[in-house]
Design an enzyme around this catalytic site. Structure first.
Site, short mmCIF file in Angstrom:
data_model
loop_
_atom_site.label_atom_id
_atom_site.label_comp_id
_atom_site.label_asym_id
_atom_site.label_seq_id
_atom_site.Cartn_x
_atom_site.Cartn_y
_atom_site.Cartn_z
N LYS A 194 -60.29 107.46 96.98
CA LYS A 194 -60.47 108.39 98.18
C LYS A 194 -60.46 109.83 97.96
O LYS A 194 -61.31 110.65 98.23
CB LYS A 194 -59.26 108.47 99.09
N ASN A 249 -54.85 115.14 102.13
CA ASN A 249 -54.10 114.76 101.07
C ASN A 249 -54.36 115.30 99.68
O ASN A 249 -54.05 114.93 98.49
CB ASN A 249 -54.04 113.17 101.19
N HIS A 302 -48.08 100.51 98.38
CA HIS A 302 -47.09 101.29 99.23
C HIS A 302 -46.40 100.11 100.20
O HIS A 302 -46.03 100.56 101.25
CB HIS A 302 -47.53 102.26 99.97
#
Length: 471
Positions: free
Chosen positions: A127, A150, A196
């Protein structure tokens, strides 16, 4: 900076005073809100206090006075268990949101002619590269482009919006959990693989967070979805049956009757009546390997969704300079090339770099993720030797035992020095690859800091004692 709208005259609690929290507090105040900021770390509170931000001890505060809680994305929302601020907010009926939700509400409150275009990018891997690539293509085509979220700059620290701007935003699963009203003109879901899981309560929770990037899209919007993994295929099928937006699947491994795909390095656009060859990605030096071909296909599709021409998109792909900390060559010493892939914070991301080199000296380790490096066993024969660092070094050494030579080094500096000595002794051209397959938080603030430590350690090799070996 973007002044946050919608909380004028109200008080918003802000917990977590790293980059995101501090920026959000400033943007809220700039938009007319009051804030009550807090962090459990005294050093973070000191920074906020020095800046003049009002500190309020949220452990003893009256939560009924808060209109919202602005929660930094690193703070657990639901798993392994909700943070105490989350429990206090829920008990008081206070909504919980993140900085990207503050941005979304500010956009939604703006007059139609002042609303910018928004591209939102997420995925387990790729990403950051895709976000930077989309930003590069848009800027090269003359668009007023702001890249953040981010990656790099927090979204609220970007220049204030206007109708001609394009915001290209990387979104993590943590940020998506705290975002409910963002409506991207173009959304990109690159891929989904386990990551995660402790923060999302398992794979279904993680997938649900990633899917939120698609949440509010409708007619006139574009969804770009990678279909090279089972989760992406499933999501693409499900939303194709249920939504009016334009949905474009992308692949780096197969031809499709409709979509954008790459075969043997050639990028094809099959969104029209026939497949059209767009670009030879083998000529794009900063986009090597199949994983980058998927990134390129997604970026091409995204900018087409914004109205750029195929030629503008292709030109941007060819001139992309690459992304720091992602398969970034940071130096050569003699015949030894040093590659910084610090952005590889899980095994799947490390696979992408490891697959690009037939042999390499591997620096790995850090704060381990679920599953460790078990999924990389097919690549172990490529490892000349592994140099392990951080919390994961003993576990990784056990996994590698009998399959590759191992040295437990502890630190980046020791690993670089030992890897260089071994590679130089071979007398052959060689690659020393930092691709940790781990988070960085056991030793560093983030993967960027880890990558810079690697760069500094490589630079140290060119000090006077090593200069005789320089190319």
């Amino acid at each position: 900076m973007i002044p946050v709208r919608g909380f004028e005259g109200k008080t918003v609690a802000v917990f977590g005073l790293a980059r995101t929290g501090l920026t959000a507090a400033r943007a809220l105040m700039l938009g007319g809100a009051q804030v009550a900021v807090w962090d459990e770390r005294p050093e973070s509170r000191a920074i906020a206090e020095a800046e003049g931000l009002p500190l309020v001890d949220l452990t003893t505060a009256d939560w009924s006075k808060f209109a919202a809680l602005m929660l930094s994305p690193g703070v657990p929302l639901t798993h392994p268990k909700p943070h105490w601020t989350v429990e206090k907010a829920k008990a008081a009926g206070v909504e919980i949101l993140g900085d990207l939700e503050l941005f979304a509400r500010t956009v939604n409150a703006a007059p139609e002619h002042k609303r910018p275009k928004i591209v939102a990018i997420t995925g387990t891997n790729g990403k950051s590269t895709t976000t930077a690539l989309i930003g590069h293509i848009c800027a090269a085509a003359g668009r007023d482009t702001r890249v953040g979220g981010n990656i790099g700059v927090g979204v609220l620290d970007l220049d204030d919006m206007h109708g001609g701007a394009v915001y290209v935003l990387e979104m993590s699963s943590y940020q998506l959990d705290l975002t409910s009203s963002l409506k991207p003109d173009v959304s990109v879901l690159l891929n989904v693989s386990p990551d995660h899981l402790d923060r999302h309560g398992g794979m279904e929770g993680y997938v649900a967070a990633k899917r939120r990037v698609l949440l509010n899209q409708g007619k006139g919007d574009t969804a770009v979805i990678g279909v090279d993994d089972p989760w992406g295929q499933r999501i693409c099928t499900e939303i194709t049956a249920a939504n009016r937006r334009t949905i474009v699947p992308v692949s780096a491994s197969k031809a499709m009757g409709r979509g954008v795909y790459v075969l043997q390095g050639l990028l094809y656009d099959a969104t029209g009546e026939r497949a059209v060859e767009i670009a030879d990605l083998l000529r794009a030096k900063s986009l090597p390997g199949r994983h980058n071909w998927q990134n390129a296909a997604a970026a091409y599709t995204a900018v087409r969704g914004l109205g750029l021409t195929s030629q503008e998109a292709a030109d941007g792909l060819m001139t992309f300079p690459g992304l720091a900390h992602r398969m970034e060559t940071v130096g050569h010493v003699g015949k030894i090339r040093f590659v910084n892939d610090s952005k590889a914070t899980n095994a799947d991301a490390a696979r992408q770099a490891m697959s690009s080199y037939p042999k390499f000296y591997w620096i790995a380790g850090g704060q381990p993720k679920s599953g460790g490096i078990d999924d990389l066993t097919d690549l172990f024969p490529r490892i000349e030797k592994a140099y392990l660092i951080g919390e994961a070094q003993q576990a990784f050494a056990k996994t590698l035992a009998g399959k590759a030579p191992v040295a437990e080094c502890g630190t980046i500096e020791a690993a670089v020095a030992m890897a260089y000595a071994d590679a130089a002794a071979s007398g052959q051209e060689a690659v020393v690859l930092l691709s940790p397959a781990c988070a960085s938080f056991d030793q560093f603030a983030d993967f960027e800091a880890r990558g810079e430590a690697f760069r500094a350690a490589v630079s140290a090799l060119t000090a006077p004692a090593a200069k005789g070996a320089r190319a």
